[in-house]
Enzyme design. Structure first.
Site, PDB file in Angstrom:
ATOM      1  N   TRP A  14       0.901  -1.322  -0.108  1.00 48.27           N
ATOM      2  CA  TRP A  14       0.046  -0.003   0.044  1.00 48.27           C
ATOM      3  C   TRP A  14       0.783   1.217  -0.048  1.00 48.27           C
ATOM      4  CZ3 TRP A  14      -4.634  -0.990   3.721  1.00 48.27           C
ATOM      5  CH2 TRP A  14      -5.376  -2.026   3.428  1.00 48.27           C
ATOM      6  N   LYS A  15       2.274   0.925   0.106  1.00 48.11           N
ATOM      7  CA  LYS A  15       3.188   2.198   0.256  1.00 48.11           C
ATOM      8  C   LYS A  15       2.452   3.343   1.097  1.00 48.11           C
ATOM      9  CE  LYS A  15       4.483   1.020  -4.253  1.00 48.11           C
ATOM     10  NZ  LYS A  15       5.308   1.380  -5.638  1.00 48.11           N
ATOM     11  N   HIS A  98      12.887  -2.711  -0.991  1.00 47.70           N
ATOM     12  CA  HIS A  98      12.016  -2.203  -2.150  1.00 47.70           C
ATOM     13  C   HIS A  98      12.685  -1.069  -2.872  1.00 47.70           C
ATOM     14  CE1 HIS A  98       8.898  -0.033  -4.435  1.00 47.70           C
ATOM     15  NE2 HIS A  98       8.105  -1.219  -4.240  1.00 47.70           N
ATOM     16  N   GLU A 100      12.098   1.611  -4.129  1.00 46.74           N
ATOM     17  CA  GLU A 100      11.957   3.150  -3.548  1.00 46.74           C
ATOM     18  C   GLU A 100      12.567   3.409  -2.409  1.00 46.74           C
ATOM     19  OE1 GLU A 100       7.603   2.839  -3.202  1.00 46.74           O
ATOM     20  OE2 GLU A 100       7.666   2.851  -5.449  1.00 46.74           O
ATOM     21  N   GLU A 170      11.248  -6.573  -9.444  1.00 48.04           N
ATOM     22  CA  GLU A 170      10.389  -5.106  -9.596  1.00 48.04           C
ATOM     23  C   GLU A 170      11.228  -4.377 -10.318  1.00 48.04           C
ATOM     24  OE1 GLU A 170       6.827  -4.372  -6.776  1.00 48.04           O
ATOM     25  OE2 GLU A 170       8.755  -3.872  -5.849  1.00 48.04           O
ATOM     26  N   GLY A 237       1.253  -2.617  -6.352  1.00 47.07           N
ATOM     27  CA  GLY A 237       1.282  -1.451  -5.581  1.00 47.07           C
ATOM     28  C   GLY A 237      -0.036  -0.735  -6.018  1.00 47.07           C
ATOM     29  N   GLY A 238      -0.211   0.385  -6.822  1.00 45.02           N
ATOM     30  CA  GLY A 238      -1.311   0.911  -7.151  1.00 45.02           C
ATOM     31  C   GLY A 238      -2.640   0.136  -7.227  1.00 45.02           C
TER      32      GLY A 238
HETATM   33  P1  13P Z   1       2.796  -0.576  -9.030  1.00 50.04           P
HETATM   34  O1  13P Z   1       2.054  -1.937  -8.834  1.00 50.04           O
HETATM   35  O2  13P Z   1       1.982   0.649  -8.498  1.00 50.04           O
HETATM   36  O3  13P Z   1       3.548  -0.253 -10.149  1.00 50.04           O
HETATM   37  O4  13P Z   1       3.948  -0.800  -7.772  1.00 50.04           O
HETATM   38  C1  13P Z   1       4.567  -1.902  -7.907  1.00 50.04           C
HETATM   39  C2  13P Z   1       5.488  -1.870  -6.321  1.00 50.04           C
HETATM   40  O5  13P Z   1       6.102  -1.283  -6.216  1.00 50.04           O
HETATM   41  C3  13P Z   1       4.972  -3.008  -5.610  1.00 50.04           C
HETATM   42  O6  13P Z   1       5.767  -2.939  -4.341  1.00 50.04           O
END
Ligand code: 13P
Length: 254
Positions: A14-15, A98, A100, A170, A237-238
């Site tokens: 969910w970030k 991750h 990020e 990823e 993610g999204g």
């Molecule tokens: P998205 O599915 O939003 O591209 O993000 C992927 C992600 O970073 C899951 O950890």
């Protein structure tokens, strides 16, 4: 098709989205549409929503994960959270490394391996993320970069601990961009990662470890990505913030 020996895992990262009450609302929507099946399902809300999410997930068959962890059990580490704290709130998975965190917060492979080991020692399962940037891919360095991240991120992890480890490939250029890797691109890296795992830890381990794909996974591309032999699930993610979309991805994995 994924080997029947590997149970698929669909995980929602969910970030930095959802407060506690918002997490409960989303989990309720997931529960309404979810029947436990062959695939394992996990959601990873932000730290501040873990406690309420944990209660909301009780008896649902959906596992709770965290998005990050510090490797020390306790101490003067302002702003950090330990593996024991995550375990105590009900987490069974923790995402580590991750992209990020690697790109925006300077996380190194050495840190990722310390985090993965702390998660294992606390009795949870790390989801260890690797992946190349667009510059790496354009420069023909995808497999080399992923190999190096894998080696570094799993340093010090014992063979017998590996059955609790999940990997996630990823590609950085596919995250949040709407541009997913093609199934063939994903399969190429997954197969390479699996061969590396076989070399490092032996064939039984290499063939049992789950490798998730992440990067713009949606309801309409999940089945094709999950149809690849070495794609054992998705890190979403999204699309994990929309109950119906996430449930459709879960259904594609089941
Ligand atoms: P998205 O599915 O939003 O591209 O993000 C992927 C992600 O970073 C899951 O950890």
């Amino acid at each position: 098709m994924t080997s029947p020996r590997r149970r698929r895992l669909v995980a929602g990262n969910w970030k930095m989205h959802r407060t506690g009450p918002e997490a409960v609302e989303l989990i309720q929507q997931l529960r309404d549409g979810y029947t436990p099946g062959r695939a394992e399902v996990m959601v990873a809300p932000p730290f501040t929503a873990l406690e309420s999410a944990s209660r909301a997930l009780e008896g649902s068959g959906i596992a709770l994960g965290a998005q990050n962890v510090h490797w020390e059990p306790q101490g003067a580490f302002t702003g950090e959270i330990s593996a024991g704290m995550l375990r105590a709130v009900g987490c069974t998975f923790v995402i580590v490394g991750h992209s990020e965190r690697r790109q925006l917060f300077g996380e190194t492979d050495a840190w990722v391996s310390k985090k993965a080991r702390a998660v294992l020692h606390a009795g949870m399962r790390p989801v260890v993320c690797i992946g190349e940037t667009l510059a790496d891919r354009d420069g023909g360095r995808t497999l080399e970069v992923c190999s190096s991240q894998l080696h570094g991120s799993l340093a010090g992890v014992a063979v017998e601990e590996m059955n609790h480890v999940v990997l996630a490939y990823e590609p950085v250029w596919a995250i949040g961009t709407g541009r997913n890797a093609t199934p063939a691109q994903a399969q190429e890296v997954h197969a390479h990662v699996r061969e590396l795992l076989v070399r490092l830890f032996g064939r039984p381990v290499g063939e049992a470890v789950r490798i998730l794909y992440g990067g713009s996974v949606k309801a309409d591309n999940a089945a094709e990505l999950l149809g690849q032999a070495d794609v054992d699930g998705a890190l979403v993610g999204g699309a994990s913030l929309k109950a119906q979309e996430f449930l459709a991805i879960v259904a594609a994995a089941t």
